[in-house]
Scaffold this motif. Sequence first.
Motif, PDB file in Angstrom:
ATOM      1  N   UNK A  12     -27.634  31.092  15.034  1.00  0.00           N
ATOM      2  CA  UNK A  12     -26.214  30.772  15.115  1.00  0.00           C
ATOM      3  C   UNK A  12     -25.444  31.392  13.948  1.00  0.00           C
ATOM      4  N   UNK A  13     -24.346  32.051  14.308  1.00  0.00           N
ATOM      5  CA  UNK A  13     -23.440  32.705  13.358  1.00  0.00           C
ATOM      6  C   UNK A  13     -24.027  33.961  12.713  1.00  0.00           C
ATOM      7  N   UNK A  14     -25.286  34.279  13.062  1.00  0.00           N
ATOM      8  CA  UNK A  14     -25.900  35.505  12.551  1.00  0.00           C
ATOM      9  C   UNK A  14     -25.916  36.592  13.624  1.00  0.00           C
ATOM     10  N   UNK A  15     -26.422  36.248  14.807  1.00  0.00           N
ATOM     11  CA  UNK A  15     -26.414  37.231  15.895  1.00  0.00           C
ATOM     12  C   UNK A  15     -25.830  36.670  17.195  1.00  0.00           C
ATOM     13  N   UNK A  16     -25.310  35.452  17.144  1.00  0.00           N
ATOM     14  CA  UNK A  16     -24.664  34.824  18.304  1.00  0.00           C
ATOM     15  C   UNK A  16     -23.998  33.534  17.841  1.00  0.00           C
ATOM     16  N   UNK A  17     -23.192  32.965  18.720  1.00  0.00           N
ATOM     17  CA  UNK A  17     -22.667  31.617  18.518  1.00  0.00           C
ATOM     18  C   UNK A  17     -23.371  30.718  19.521  1.00  0.00           C
ATOM     19  N   UNK A  18     -24.088  29.727  19.010  1.00  0.00           N
ATOM     20  CA  UNK A  18     -25.003  28.944  19.835  1.00  0.00           C
ATOM     21  C   UNK A  18     -24.551  27.491  19.883  1.00  0.00           C
ATOM     22  N   UNK A  19     -24.585  26.911  21.086  1.00  0.00           N
ATOM     23  CA  UNK A  19     -24.231  25.498  21.255  1.00  0.00           C
ATOM     24  C   UNK A  19     -25.183  24.853  22.250  1.00  0.00           C
ATOM     25  N   UNK A  20     -25.242  23.541  22.243  1.00  0.00           N
ATOM     26  CA  UNK A  20     -26.158  22.810  23.105  1.00  0.00           C
ATOM     27  C   UNK A  20     -25.666  22.802  24.551  1.00  0.00           C
ATOM     28  N   UNK A  21     -26.560  22.928  25.525  1.00  0.00           N
ATOM     29  CA  UNK A  21     -26.150  22.906  26.936  1.00  0.00           C
ATOM     30  C   UNK A  21     -25.388  21.627  27.277  1.00  0.00           C
ATOM     31  N   UNK A  22     -24.249  21.780  27.919  1.00  0.00           N
ATOM     32  CA  UNK A  22     -23.458  20.633  28.360  1.00  0.00           C
ATOM     33  C   UNK A  22     -22.562  20.032  27.300  1.00  0.00           C
ATOM     34  N   UNK A  23     -22.637  20.512  26.076  1.00  0.00           N
ATOM     35  CA  UNK A  23     -21.832  19.954  24.985  1.00  0.00           C
ATOM     36  C   UNK A  23     -20.489  20.701  24.916  1.00  0.00           C
ATOM     37  N   UNK A  24     -19.520  20.192  25.632  1.00  0.00           N
ATOM     38  CA  UNK A  24     -18.228  20.876  25.752  1.00  0.00           C
ATOM     39  C   UNK A  24     -17.492  20.900  24.417  1.00  0.00           C
ATOM     40  N   UNK A  25     -17.575  19.820  23.646  1.00  0.00           N
ATOM     41  CA  UNK A  25     -16.917  19.806  22.334  1.00  0.00           C
ATOM     42  C   UNK A  25     -17.483  20.894  21.423  1.00  0.00           C
ATOM     43  N   UNK A  26     -18.793  21.057  21.478  1.00  0.00           N
ATOM     44  CA  UNK A  26     -19.430  22.082  20.658  1.00  0.00           C
ATOM     45  C   UNK A  26     -19.013  23.477  21.128  1.00  0.00           C
ATOM     46  N   UNK A  27     -18.918  23.645  22.428  1.00  0.00           N
ATOM     47  CA  UNK A  27     -18.454  24.929  22.965  1.00  0.00           C
ATOM     48  C   UNK A  27     -17.009  25.200  22.533  1.00  0.00           C
ATOM     49  N   UNK A  28     -16.184  24.175  22.518  1.00  0.00           N
ATOM     50  CA  UNK A  28     -14.799  24.339  22.048  1.00  0.00           C
ATOM     51  C   UNK A  28     -14.779  24.891  20.622  1.00  0.00           C
ATOM     52  N   UNK A  29     -15.644  24.352  19.775  1.00  0.00           N
ATOM     53  CA  UNK A  29     -15.658  24.805  18.372  1.00  0.00           C
ATOM     54  C   UNK A  29     -16.090  26.263  18.283  1.00  0.00           C
ATOM     55  N   UNK A  30     -16.974  26.688  19.163  1.00  0.00           N
ATOM     56  CA  UNK A  30     -17.401  28.093  19.170  1.00  0.00           C
ATOM     57  C   UNK A  30     -16.268  28.992  19.663  1.00  0.00           C
ATOM     58  N   UNK A  31     -15.542  28.543  20.682  1.00  0.00           N
ATOM     59  CA  UNK A  31     -14.425  29.341  21.184  1.00  0.00           C
ATOM     60  C   UNK A  31     -13.334  29.496  20.134  1.00  0.00           C
TER      61      UNK A  31
END
Length: 353
Positions: free
Chosen positions: A285-304
């Motif tokens: 995470x943050x080195x070669x991709x942005x990674x979040x847990x499956x189904x965790x929409x809040x976490x995906x929001x932070x990546x977006x």
Amino acid sequence: MPKVLVVATSHRTRGGITSVVKAHQTGSQWHQYNCEWIESHIDGSALQKIGYFCRGFCKFLCELPKADIVHIHLAAVERKMPFVFLSKLFGKKIIVHFHFPDPATTLDNPHKAWKYGWCIKKADIVIALSETWKKLLTEKYQATNIIVLHNPCPKVGKIEPYSDKLRHNKYILYAGNLSVRKGYSDLLKAFANVRARIPDWTIKFAGNGDIDNAKSLSKELGIENYVEFLGWITGDQKDKAFSNAACYCLPSYAEGFPMGVLDSWAYGLPVITTPVGGLPDILKDSENALVFSPGNIKELESKLLRLKDDALLEKLSIASLNLAKGPFNIDTINNSLGEIYYKLSENKNLQKE
């Protein structure tokens, strides 16, 4: 000259296995080992699928006596068991190449698990897509004949500087079947929640599947003007979609090793995705991709929201290109496959050499 029968889905079928075999076709090993593609499945009605299977199986029966190795790309196990059985009966060397996406529906399914185990026992070599998949198969079946061969990144033409993409084409690309397993609705929901904070960004969905439901959901979320559905794309359309995108997102719940991510690396796209299938072996995470847990929409929001950080995106773009040129380089992987064919045809031990 040794002859290899490659049993897989049709070259016209949409999906990862077809993409992998087409990539293998570009390598010198394909001609060196006189590879012949036996097509066992095609998209279509049940009757079309049965007819296509029968035609492929008849071709297989004609070619099998002349073959030295049978390389079986396996996802739907029931469809491939007859090929394994006859290959063993005729005394051929067998490679079983696993492509299944989800342990829950395969290895942990009591109606299917024994069938996968049977295929492993009949095979001379089992190919797994990652170390994670190798470990799962080894622990499940106590197998000692499993090796890892990554799916390759495709070769692409000239790639424009990533900074130009950020100036002109700030869209997130989702490429793959629109299905619950792939998590397309999670992406729509997360994007709707943060869209006002990343006003320059849009999403393009490339793929078939649940398009009508996805359109309805985007309208319900009030983001229909920021979302475009391209349908299933190939050739120049696909090249254009990846070439112009500024980010790739796959919020999947289960994968083998997703071709969309491999395509994105080849085009130097920053990737936002979940640590599923073989991806945890590679992603940081943050080195070669942005990674979040499956189904965790809040976490995906932070990546977006991190799409606002141009420097980070530039860094991830470089990391993607390094992966495409390094461990997932198509020439390297085809050479490795050629080594597998060579050692198997010469009765050499792949595990010890």
